[in-house]
Design a protein around this motif. Structure first.
Motif, short mmCIF file in Angstrom:
data_model
loop_
_atom_site.label_atom_id
_atom_site.label_comp_id
_atom_site.label_asym_id
_atom_site.label_seq_id
_atom_site.Cartn_x
_atom_site.Cartn_y
_atom_site.Cartn_z
N GLY A 16 -69.87 -3.77 -166.23
CA GLY A 16 -69.97 -3.98 -164.79
C GLY A 16 -68.18 -3.15 -164.99
N GLY A 17 -68.31 -2.74 -163.44
CA GLY A 17 -67.31 -2.13 -162.78
C GLY A 17 -67.54 -0.40 -163.08
N HIS A 169 -59.68 1.06 -166.79
CA HIS A 169 -61.15 1.28 -167.61
C HIS A 169 -61.34 -0.43 -166.55
CE1 HIS A 169 -58.78 2.83 -171.29
NE2 HIS A 169 -59.81 2.79 -170.95
N PRO A 170 -62.88 0.64 -166.16
CA PRO A 170 -63.57 -1.22 -165.25
C PRO A 170 -63.74 -2.06 -165.92
CG PRO A 170 -64.96 2.52 -165.55
CD PRO A 170 -63.94 1.38 -166.85
N ARG A 183 -58.43 -4.92 -161.59
CA ARG A 183 -57.12 -3.37 -161.79
C ARG A 183 -57.67 -2.13 -161.34
NH1 ARG A 183 -52.78 -5.91 -161.48
NH2 ARG A 183 -51.48 -3.70 -162.05
N TYR A 184 -58.93 -2.06 -161.73
CA TYR A 184 -59.40 -0.16 -161.50
C TYR A 184 -60.00 -0.35 -160.27
CZ TYR A 184 -62.60 2.98 -162.45
OH TYR A 184 -63.42 4.41 -162.35
N ARG A 185 -59.74 1.14 -160.24
CA ARG A 185 -59.99 1.28 -158.76
C ARG A 185 -61.11 2.56 -159.44
NH1 ARG A 185 -58.70 -2.82 -158.04
NH2 ARG A 185 -57.48 -3.81 -156.08
N PRO A 186 -61.80 2.43 -158.44
CA PRO A 186 -62.94 4.45 -159.47
C PRO A 186 -62.54 4.79 -157.94
CG PRO A 186 -64.34 2.33 -157.62
CD PRO A 186 -63.23 1.23 -157.70
N PRO A 187 -62.82 6.53 -159.22
CA PRO A 187 -62.09 7.91 -158.09
C PRO A 187 -62.85 8.21 -156.69
CG PRO A 187 -63.21 8.46 -160.34
CD PRO A 187 -63.50 6.79 -160.15
#
Length: 331
Positions: A16-17, A169-170, A183-187
């Motif tokens: 995931g993510g 971390h995703p 809480r993770y946001r991808p680039p």
């Protein structure tokens, strides 16, 4: 407090993510020796079973422990001592890139294990380790696809670091369950990150410096002379002093050429390390500057790379009001 939605048991892949075309970057929170082997042994064997290239970058005691658990299979695994490679965390992305490039060249998929921080890490080293974890997502956002599991012994880290793990971390494995991190946001995400940009955060106050002065284009010789004087007086030794002098010169030269033509130098010493900070009014737009192996066919772009190779630790921050580089040399 939950930081994400459950993916399921660690027996299955944690996907995931993270995108299918770049890095699958996951954290694994464990505790003690048994937890370490739970996080690593089966993960490594699963990769070997499908002929993936596997690199494990952890400290020497952990390398010995995993080698023993893998038995003869350890001969098919590459190992790096993270205490040596990752003393300056800015050196780690190039090592992963080299291994990934080798896997692509040989037509093999790649998976890795890294342990970014441990109990003996200093506060600045831990700070840079988490910045490194954030930048991994940017450095490897594009193909080829590969998988990286980052290990964290929860008995050696505090709540603040755990929060940063969920933000960088995703996916996170905790208590045997994999979760997608909310809480993770991808680039490049249009949604703002729940935390500050680590490249723009203020560095901690180190108190009154031993030496402080401004410099301009005609003062680079003075910068070098002051660094040599302080380093030798502190007892750094001739060879290491020469390396530190070169590193500071590279950064100061960048300030003259790209940072408005002038800057300021501050030097601190204590029983453990010598620290030099160079500050200027320029802004650095390449977030991975110094973390990519330079193209030797090009004339520039090697200054920050060289600084990261010479110094034991480098902290770089850049905002609209200027750029700060702190360079550390240990006893």
């Amino acid at each position: 407090m939950s930081h994400g939605s459950t993916l399921g048991s660690i027996c299955g892949p944690v996907t995931g993510g993270s995108g299918a075309d770049g890095i699958r970057h996951e954290a694994f929170l464990y505790q003690g020796d048994a937890g370490f082997l739970s996080a690593t042994r089966d993960f490594v064997l699963a990769g070997l079973a499908v002929d993936e290239a596997v690199l494990v970058a952890v400290t020497q005691p952990r390398i010995r422990q995993l080698r023993a658990a893998l038995g003869r299979a350890a001969q098919r695994v590459s190992f790096l001592d993270m205490a040596e490679l990752g003393r300056n965390p800015a050196r780690v992305i190039p090592a992963w890139q080299d291994f990934l490039d080798l896997g692509v060249e040989r037509g093999r998929l790649v998976r890795g294990i890294g342990e970014p921080t441990w109990l003996a890490r200093s506060g600045p080293e831990r700070r840079e380790s988490m910045l490194h974890e954030a930048l991994l997502n940017e450095a490897f956002a594009a193909p080829p696809a590969w998988r990286l599991r980052c290990l964290y012994d929860v008995g050696q880290i505090g709540p603040a670091l755990v929060d940063e793990i969920w933000r960088t971390h995703p996916a996170v494995v905790e208590g045997g369950l994999g979760r997608i991190s909310s809480r993770y946001r991808p680039p490049g995400s249009a949604v703002a990150s729940p935390g500050p940009d680590p490249l723009a955060e203020a560095l901690p106050d180190l108190g009154v410096p031993r030496v402080e002065f401004a410099f301009g284009p005609r003062d680079l010789g003075h910068v070098r002379a002051e660094v040599i004087r302080v380093a030798l007086a502190w007892g750094l030794g001739a060879e290491r002093t020469g390396e530190f002098e070169l590193a500071v010169h590279e950064v100061a030269t960048n300030s003259v050429h790209h940072g408005g033509g002038h800057g300021a130098v501050r030097l601190w010493t204590d029983d453990a390390c010598l620290i030099c900070e160079v500050r200027d009014g320029g802004r650095l737009y390449d977030r991975l500057a110094g973390r990519r192996r330079p193209d030797l066919s090009l004339g520039g772009g090697r200054g920050l790379w060289l600084v990261n190779q010479l110094c034991d630790l480098v902290q770089l921050r850049s905002t609209r009001v200027g750029t700060t580089v702190r360079m550390y040399m240990y006893v």
